[in-house]
Design an enzyme around this catalytic site. Structure first.
Site, PDB file in Angstrom:
ATOM      1  N   HIS A 254      40.373  44.230  35.022  1.00  0.00           N
ATOM      2  CA  HIS A 254      39.531  43.136  35.510  1.00  0.00           C
ATOM      3  C   HIS A 254      38.441  42.864  34.477  1.00  0.00           C
ATOM      4  O   HIS A 254      37.558  43.700  34.265  1.00  0.00           O
ATOM      5  CB  HIS A 254      38.916  43.477  36.870  1.00  0.00           C
ATOM      6  CG  HIS A 254      39.942  43.781  37.924  1.00  0.00           C
ATOM      7  ND1 HIS A 254      40.699  42.806  38.520  1.00  0.00           N
ATOM      8  CD2 HIS A 254      40.359  44.954  38.462  1.00  0.00           C
ATOM      9  CE1 HIS A 254      41.538  43.352  39.391  1.00  0.00           C
ATOM     10  NE2 HIS A 254      41.342  44.660  39.367  1.00  0.00           N
ATOM     11  N   CYS A 263      29.596  57.600  35.220  1.00  0.00           N
ATOM     12  CA  CYS A 263      30.695  58.358  34.600  1.00  0.00           C
ATOM     13  C   CYS A 263      31.158  57.795  33.267  1.00  0.00           C
ATOM     14  O   CYS A 263      31.037  58.459  32.238  1.00  0.00           O
ATOM     15  CB  CYS A 263      31.881  58.433  35.565  1.00  0.00           C
ATOM     16  SG  CYS A 263      31.556  59.375  37.069  1.00  0.00           S
TER      17      CYS A 263
END
Length: 439
Positions: A254, A263
């Site tokens: 996307h 993260c």
């Protein structure tokens, strides 16, 4: 079996609550008394759908306790999870392991014989072995087991990810540690969830390699979007087609303003730093880190150039969290884009359904609004930064009527041609043809 969870941040709190949901007696420990007081009062300290209900139920039923007393908790625990932060170290990008070793020192001083110590935090390869040696040196008289059990939780769906994971990865150095983990995860084993039992080193590399690969997919599709913009292509059509190939898969394809969160940014930096340190350069990931930083700057520049061309002075920013369904703003693209807009002399009016309290100290000078429409009112440019559901069905005719200008930058490709037609908005998206362009 009694479980101690050291650290009540994102990973520690979700893991501790979910282990209690499995039926274990869990005590979560944190050094911050203010956080513990809130948790003891039943207040969830992070925004994560479904977590509040589980916390309330398990605390009420006596399976979940919160405390600042580490020594007494560890002394009574069979399995001790370390879930403290491992932020990027300034300068070299390596993971800062000071909190891991601080926890290890306190655990070593209080643990009982036969304890199983589990590092759930994301740590570079070799850390579990080093921590094991560190603890053994401090307590050579006390037998214990060392386990690496990395987490794979997605913010916004972490509870579901924990209770119904794709797999559980367990790195062990002895059979006692392996057996303890099989017991801890028995509810998942009964559902036939795959459990990968491997070495300490493999488990550490698996975690970093998984996040690095996903970050690479995000960066890849962002660069495809750039090519689409230059050639008249549509990145969503391209992503849909290549994602149908089961060797590639549709997830993380996307296009947007770059990845952020707790993260991917720190893990890609740490993974690349480990490669350099071990003389095994991870050149693809080095490039991913660089391109992602450039991506955020280029998104800000698009808006700045449009403002200069149109004479705009005010920008509405919708969404500050790095993704929807979380209040986490860590390394969110908005934290780079908004200050760049301000530096260019633009006034920024912002809204986020959950992240305002976290973002307000990080974004001085921003005008905070109670709704998307309030933020949009009087702005010449609106920038959609986070694809919250609250922004997916905005009345775009109302948006156009409230705005002083008509420029809408949709950096998440939420809207389509049928949404823009007849609104009078000049619509800019990522990797797709421009819609509603002014004459």
């Amino acid at each position: 079996m009694k479980i101690a969870m050291i650290g009540t941040g994102y990973v520690g709190l979700v893991s501790g609550v979910c282990f209690a949901e499995f039926g274990f007696q869990v005590t979560c420990v944190d050094k911050n008394p203010a956080i513990i007081e809130r948790l003891q009062a039943g207040e969830v300290t992070i925004y994560e759908p479904g977590l509040d209900e589980l916390l309330t139920r398990n605390a009420r039923d006596g399976r979940l306790i919160f405390t600042t007393e580490l020594a007494s908790t560890v002394a009574d625990a069979d399995v001790i999870f370390i879930a403290v932060g491992t932020p990027s170290r300034r300068g070299d990008g390596e993971a800062d392991l000071q909190y891991i070793y601080a926890a290890a020192d306190e655990i070593a001083a209080a643990m009982k014989p036969g304890a199983v110590i589990v590092i759930k935090s994301t740590v570079v390869v070799g850390t579990n072995a080093d921590v094991r040696a560190h603890i053994a040196k401090a307590r050579p008289d006390v037998p214990f087991s060392m386990v690496s059990n990395p987490e794979f939780l997605r913010e916004g769906s972490a509870v579901e990810d924990f209770l119904r994971p794709d797999r559980v990865v367990v790195g062990v150095h002895d059979e006692r540690g392996s057996n303890a983990m099989k017991r801890v995860y028995r509810p998942l084993y009964l559902r036939e969830t795959p459990m990968i039992v491997t070495t300490l080193e493999n488990a550490e590399i698996i975690k970093y390699a998984a996040n690095a690969f996903l970050a690479m997919k995000v960066t890849f599709i962002n660069e495809v979007a750039d090519l689409c913009e230059k050639t008249g292509g549509n990145v969503q059509d391209v992503a849909r087609a290549i994602g149908m190939d089961n060797r590639i898969g549709s997830k993380f394809l996307h296009a947007g303003p770059g990845f952020g969160g707790s993260c991917f940014p720190k893990d890609t930096r740490a993974y690349a730093a480990t490669g350099r340190k071990m003389n095994a350069p991870q050149t693809l990931i080095e490039q991913v880190v660089m391109v992602n930083e450039q991506r955020k700057r280029s998104m800000a520049e698009r808006v700045i150039q449009a403002a200069a061309k149109s004479g705009a002075k005010t920008v509405a920013a919708l969404g500050i969290a790095f993704k929807p369904n979380t209040d986490d703003i860590r390394e969110s693209p908005s934290l780079d884009i908004i200050p760049a807009l301000q530096k260019a002399g633009l006034t920024v009016r912002a809204h986020d359904p959950e992240a305002r309290s976290a973002a307000e100290p990080a974004l001085p000078g921003v005008v905070w609004c109670k709704s998307a429409y309030e933020a949009i009112e009087g702005a010449e440019i609106t920038v959609l930064l986070t694809e919250w559901n609250a922004y997916r069905a905005l009345d775009l005719k109302k948006v156009a009527s409230l705005m002083k200008g008509n420029l809408l930058f949709d950096l998440r490709n939420v809207y389509g041609e049928q949404d823009i037609d007849g609104t009078g908005l000049e619509y800019h998206s990522i990797g797709r043809p421009r819609l509603g362009q002014s004459a």
